[in-house]
Design an enzyme around this catalytic site. Structure first.
Site, PDB file in Angstrom:
ATOM      1  N   ASP A  13       0.724  -1.386  -0.273  1.00  0.00           N
ATOM      2  CA  ASP A  13      -0.416  -0.104   0.446  1.00  0.00           C
ATOM      3  C   ASP A  13       0.532   1.080   0.299  1.00  0.00           C
ATOM      4  O   ASP A  13       0.784   2.415   0.461  1.00  0.00           O
ATOM      5  CB  ASP A  13      -0.986   0.317   0.937  1.00  0.00           C
ATOM      6  CG  ASP A  13      -1.829  -1.342   1.172  1.00  0.00           C
ATOM      7  OD1 ASP A  13      -2.006  -1.870   0.687  1.00  0.00           O
ATOM      8  OD2 ASP A  13      -1.600  -1.546   2.298  1.00  0.00           O
ATOM      9  N   LYS A  16       2.484   1.737  -5.383  1.00  0.00           N
ATOM     10  CA  LYS A  16       3.448   1.711  -6.906  1.00  0.00           C
ATOM     11  C   LYS A  16       2.562   1.426  -7.417  1.00  0.00           C
ATOM     12  O   LYS A  16       3.729   1.762  -8.448  1.00  0.00           O
ATOM     13  CB  LYS A  16       3.540   0.282  -6.121  1.00  0.00           C
ATOM     14  CG  LYS A  16       4.250  -0.088  -5.349  1.00  0.00           C
ATOM     15  CD  LYS A  16       4.513  -2.168  -4.831  1.00  0.00           C
ATOM     16  CE  LYS A  16       3.469  -2.334  -4.251  1.00  0.00           C
ATOM     17  NZ  LYS A  16       2.720  -1.608  -3.047  1.00  0.00           N
ATOM     18  N   ALA A  39      -4.430  -7.520  -3.943  1.00  0.00           N
ATOM     19  CA  ALA A  39      -3.434  -6.221  -3.878  1.00  0.00           C
ATOM     20  C   ALA A  39      -4.565  -5.544  -4.524  1.00  0.00           C
ATOM     21  O   ALA A  39      -5.262  -6.211  -5.228  1.00  0.00           O
ATOM     22  CB  ALA A  39      -2.499  -6.558  -5.062  1.00  0.00           C
ATOM     23  N   GLY A  40      -4.119  -3.976  -4.878  1.00  0.00           N
ATOM     24  CA  GLY A  40      -5.511  -3.616  -5.216  1.00  0.00           C
ATOM     25  C   GLY A  40      -4.780  -1.805  -4.742  1.00  0.00           C
ATOM     26  O   GLY A  40      -4.438  -1.406  -3.684  1.00  0.00           O
ATOM     27  N   HIS A  41      -5.354  -1.116  -6.117  1.00  0.00           N
ATOM     28  CA  HIS A  41      -4.940   0.135  -5.808  1.00  0.00           C
ATOM     29  C   HIS A  41      -5.996   1.261  -7.026  1.00  0.00           C
ATOM     30  O   HIS A  41      -6.740   0.295  -8.340  1.00  0.00           O
ATOM     31  CB  HIS A  41      -3.688   0.626  -6.602  1.00  0.00           C
ATOM     32  CG  HIS A  41      -3.351   0.905  -7.539  1.00  0.00           C
ATOM     33  ND1 HIS A  41      -3.639   1.825  -9.163  1.00  0.00           N
ATOM     34  CD2 HIS A  41      -3.612  -0.320  -9.182  1.00  0.00           C
ATOM     35  CE1 HIS A  41      -2.919   0.785 -10.357  1.00  0.00           C
ATOM     36  NE2 HIS A  41      -2.777  -0.241 -10.248  1.00  0.00           N
ATOM     37  N   GLN A 225       2.174  -5.495  -3.133  1.00  0.00           N
ATOM     38  CA  GLN A 225       2.343  -5.821  -1.817  1.00  0.00           C
ATOM     39  C   GLN A 225       4.170  -5.162  -1.518  1.00  0.00           C
ATOM     40  O   GLN A 225       4.385  -4.734  -2.635  1.00  0.00           O
ATOM     41  CB  GLN A 225       2.697  -7.504  -1.119  1.00  0.00           C
ATOM     42  CG  GLN A 225       1.383  -7.775  -0.939  1.00  0.00           C
ATOM     43  CD  GLN A 225       0.698  -8.469  -2.661  1.00  0.00           C
ATOM     44  OE1 GLN A 225       1.388  -9.143  -3.484  1.00  0.00           O
ATOM     45  NE2 GLN A 225      -0.881  -8.478  -2.566  1.00  0.00           N
ATOM     46  N   THR A 240       2.615 -12.344   2.948  1.00  0.00           N
ATOM     47  CA  THR A 240       1.837 -13.470   1.291  1.00  0.00           C
ATOM     48  C   THR A 240       2.199 -13.875   1.020  1.00  0.00           C
ATOM     49  O   THR A 240       3.385 -14.485   2.254  1.00  0.00           O
ATOM     50  CB  THR A 240       1.919 -12.033   0.895  1.00  0.00           C
ATOM     51  OG1 THR A 240       0.585 -12.725   0.032  1.00  0.00           O
ATOM     52  CG2 THR A 240       2.298 -11.733  -0.143  1.00  0.00           C
ATOM     53  N   THR A 301      -9.071  -3.712  -1.020  1.00  0.00           N
ATOM     54  CA  THR A 301      -8.881  -5.196  -1.184  1.00  0.00           C
ATOM     55  C   THR A 301     -10.154  -5.311  -0.459  1.00  0.00           C
ATOM     56  O   THR A 301     -11.285  -5.782  -0.721  1.00  0.00           O
ATOM     57  CB  THR A 301      -7.982  -6.285  -1.107  1.00  0.00           C
ATOM     58  OG1 THR A 301      -7.591  -5.360  -2.055  1.00  0.00           O
ATOM     59  CG2 THR A 301      -8.865  -7.590  -1.647  1.00  0.00           C
ATOM     60  N   THR A 302     -10.028  -4.701   1.145  1.00  0.00           N
ATOM     61  CA  THR A 302     -11.049  -4.769   2.276  1.00  0.00           C
ATOM     62  C   THR A 302     -11.896  -4.441   2.807  1.00  0.00           C
ATOM     63  O   THR A 302     -12.965  -4.689   3.247  1.00  0.00           O
ATOM     64  CB  THR A 302      -9.801  -5.957   2.828  1.00  0.00           C
ATOM     65  OG1 THR A 302      -9.125  -5.416   3.327  1.00  0.00           O
ATOM     66  CG2 THR A 302      -9.729  -7.954   2.180  1.00  0.00           C
ATOM     67  N   LEU A 333       3.673  11.762   1.312  1.00  0.00           N
ATOM     68  CA  LEU A 333       4.068  13.625   2.259  1.00  0.00           C
ATOM     69  C   LEU A 333       3.420  13.842   2.742  1.00  0.00           C
ATOM     70  O   LEU A 333       3.449  14.878   4.260  1.00  0.00           O
ATOM     71  CB  LEU A 333       5.491  14.018   1.955  1.00  0.00           C
ATOM     72  CG  LEU A 333       6.512  15.414   2.587  1.00  0.00           C
ATOM     73  CD1 LEU A 333       6.996  14.307   3.736  1.00  0.00           C
ATOM     74  CD2 LEU A 333       7.099  16.035   1.945  1.00  0.00           C
ATOM     75  N   GLY A 426       0.240  14.529  -2.967  1.00  0.00           N
ATOM     76  CA  GLY A 426      -1.149  14.918  -3.286  1.00  0.00           C
ATOM     77  C   GLY A 426      -1.749  13.524  -4.367  1.00  0.00           C
ATOM     78  O   GLY A 426      -0.456  13.268  -5.215  1.00  0.00           O
TER      79      GLY A 426
HETATM   80  P1  IMP Z   1      -2.866 -13.158   1.673  1.00  0.00           P
HETATM   81  O1  IMP Z   1      -1.959 -11.742   0.756  1.00  0.00           O
HETATM   82  O2  IMP Z   1      -4.278 -12.341   1.577  1.00  0.00           O
HETATM   83  O3  IMP Z   1      -2.637 -13.949   2.302  1.00  0.00           O
HETATM   84  O4  IMP Z   1      -2.839 -11.918   3.184  1.00  0.00           O
HETATM   85  C1  IMP Z   1      -1.503 -12.037   3.980  1.00  0.00           C
HETATM   86  C2  IMP Z   1      -0.843 -10.815   4.488  1.00  0.00           C
HETATM   87  O5  IMP Z   1      -1.025  -9.806   3.734  1.00  0.00           O
HETATM   88  C3  IMP Z   1      -2.100  -9.964   5.538  1.00  0.00           C
HETATM   89  O6  IMP Z   1      -1.822  -9.596   6.713  1.00  0.00           O
HETATM   90  C4  IMP Z   1      -2.550  -8.695   4.457  1.00  0.00           C
HETATM   91  O7  IMP Z   1      -3.287  -8.459   4.951  1.00  0.00           O
HETATM   92  C5  IMP Z   1      -1.581  -8.396   3.906  1.00  0.00           C
HETATM   93  N1  IMP Z   1      -1.612  -8.233   2.843  1.00  0.00           N
HETATM   94  C6  IMP Z   1      -1.837  -9.493   0.763  1.00  0.00           C
HETATM   95  N2  IMP Z   1      -1.836  -7.641  -0.195  1.00  0.00           N
HETATM   96  C7  IMP Z   1      -1.675  -7.067   0.553  1.00  0.00           C
HETATM   97  C8  IMP Z   1      -1.624  -4.935  -0.126  1.00  0.00           C
HETATM   98  O8  IMP Z   1      -1.700  -5.309  -1.088  1.00  0.00           O
HETATM   99  N3  IMP Z   1      -1.271  -4.388   1.012  1.00  0.00           N
HETATM  100  C9  IMP Z   1      -1.497  -4.923   1.698  1.00  0.00           C
HETATM  101  N4  IMP Z   1      -1.256  -5.590   2.586  1.00  0.00           N
HETATM  102  C10 IMP Z   1      -1.787  -6.998   2.064  1.00  0.00           C
END
Ligand code: IMP
Length: 434
Positions: A13, A16, A39-41, A225, A240, A301-302, A333, A426
């Site tokens: 996060d 990137k 991942a997600g952005h 990640q 992960t 993502t969540t 920053l 920003g």
């Molecule tokens: P998993 O990748 O879903 O197995 O999660 C394993 C760990 O990686 C957990 O703590 C997640 O919150 C973290 N994680 C997985 N993907 C991301 C990401 O894109 N950003 C931040 N944390 C991540």
């Protein structure tokens, strides 16, 4: 033209996607090399805000080719949904623009179910995964029983193998976790449809990258990640299941180190983490709450609130070593504006353990390899710096930053020994100091 690798220097996060988006102007190929839809952005296309989890960030640049590399695990349902969303906005996501390496691995619905069941069964020791099936899919990959993207080339046969795998996963779901099984025929039918849709996108990813590098084109390698979530070098087991570091670009895309000309580590101006596990500079007070609110620190993502803390230079030094960083891109920053005093961790100290000279044990090296119990013994040693009150979101040159902000950045460079070449001030594309 060479390969440029962009990695996360903290726990993910870091922003990137934005850095890749900025560099993509000069590239011909953007390639994701690890992870999946965990991942997600957020991207803005045609005035619409959308969340991408799998499609590489480069897709919004019309002249760029995008590749989902061999090191990635692909949830076809998610990929098709993102492609539909992009296509509805007029973005070309056809097979000539978006390629999937035939060696990438497939996430099944039962991998997701297993991920949720397994993490729940861990109880208090839960990792807090994103429940996207990442761990179980990479486990099946390592056990050499998983389906690969290339298997989608013959959708009927693929569907048969999906049904078989679902039956095997169902047994584990029921026997090990007392969870509900999924209907194998229905899952197989869904995956058959995804295969028909995605088969034209399949390619030999490594050959594509090799050809482009040989032709002198710039290949931008995009990590998901960050360092401390790396399977080998992160805070195991709170990690992960993939290689999130620069070395992962080589194995995840299939090319040699000689081609890499720049490795850019993306770091937030403070630290965040989602999920469980150690976090030395975490702030469990109103300062942490302030950073979360001002920085909008909620998972893409969540939606989970991210844990927030001070910048940790011990971690950034570790990131510089593991990745061989040439430079840092420092994001957000501006989020620190208006804070009177700022702290940065410059070392760790261990309570109770004394050296021969009777002082507390101190280290500037991130103590990663001895595990989380050992890491929990260390406390950060902070250096305090002055904050700045000015709004810096309009600043476009480093010299125009308030003195305290310049000193903050200079301190990172000095203590880590890596220059900061990009500063995010920003959320908009142009809100950056290059
Ligand atoms: P998993 O990748 O879903 O197995 O999660 C394993 C760990 O990686 C957990 O703590 C997640 O919150 C973290 N994680 C997985 N993907 C991301 C990401 O894109 N950003 C931040 N944390 C991540």
């Amino acid at each position: 033209m060479p390969a440029i690798v962009v990695v996360g220097a903290q726990w993910g996060d870091e922003g990137k996607g934005r850095v890749v988006d900025w560099l993509a102007r000069e590239a011909q190929l953007v390639a994701r090399f690890n992870g999946g839809d965990n991942a997600g952005h957020t991207v803005v296309a045609q005035g619409h805000t959308l969340k991408l989890h799998l499609v590489p960030s480069g897709i919004l640049h019309p002249d760029l080719l995008s590749l989902i590399g061999a090191g990635v695990v692909v949830n076809p349902a998610q990929l098709v949904a993102e492609m539909d969303e992009l296509a509805a906005l007029g973005v070309d996501v056809g097979p000539s623009r978006l390629k999937i390496s035939a060696a990438a691995h497939i996430i099944l619905s039962t991998h997701r179910a297993l991920d949720g069941a397994r993490d729940a069964a861990r109880g208090r020791g839960a990792i807090g995964t994103t429940k996207r099936g990442i761990g179980p899919t990479y486990a099946d990959k390592a056990a050499r029983v998983n389906l690969r993207a290339g298997d989608m080339a013959s959708p009927e046969h693929f569907a048969e193998r999906v049904a078989e795998a679902v039956r095997a996963h169902n047994r584990r779901l029921q026997e090990q976790y007392g969870a509900e099984p999924l209907p194998p025929e229905q899952v197989a039918a869904d995956y058959c449809a995804y295969a028909q849709r995605l088969a034209p996108h399949l390619t030999d990813g490594s050959a594509l990258v090799g050809e482009m590098l040989a032709a002198g084109e710039m290949v931008l390698c995009e990590a998901a990640q960050g360092l401390l979530l790396d399977l080998d070098h992160g805070t195991y087991p709170y990690v992960t299941s993939s290689s999130t570091v620069a070395g992962g670009a080589l194995t995840g895309l299939g090319f040699g180190p000689r081609h890499v000309s720049r490795v850019i580590g993306v770091a937030k101006a403070y630290t965040t983490r989602v999920g469980a596990g150690p976090f030395p500079t975490e702030l469990l007070d109103e300062v942490g709450d302030r950073i979360r609110e001002v920085g909008g620190e909620y998972g893409t993502t969540t939606g989970r609130p991210r844990r927030c803390g001070w910048l940790d230079l011990v971690i950034l030094r570790y990131a510089a070593r593991i990745n061989g960083l040439d430079e840092f891109a420092l994001t957000k920053l501006d989020v620190l504006s208006g804070m009177e005093r700022l702290k940065v961790a410059v070392a760790y100290e261990r309570d109770g353990v004394r050296t021969e000279r009777g002082r507390r044990e101190r280290t500037e090296v991130f103590p990663a390899e001895f595990g989380v119990e050992s890491l929990a013994q260390w406390r950060p040693v902070y250096e305090e710096l002055s904050g700045w009150a000015e709004d810096i979101s309009v600043v476009r040159s480093r010299g125009d930053l308030p003195l305290a902000a310049r000193e903050y950045v200079a301190r990172i460079e000095e203590r880590v020994g890596v220059p900061v070449t990009l500063i995010g001030v920003g959320p908009e594309r142009e809100q950056a100091i290059v």
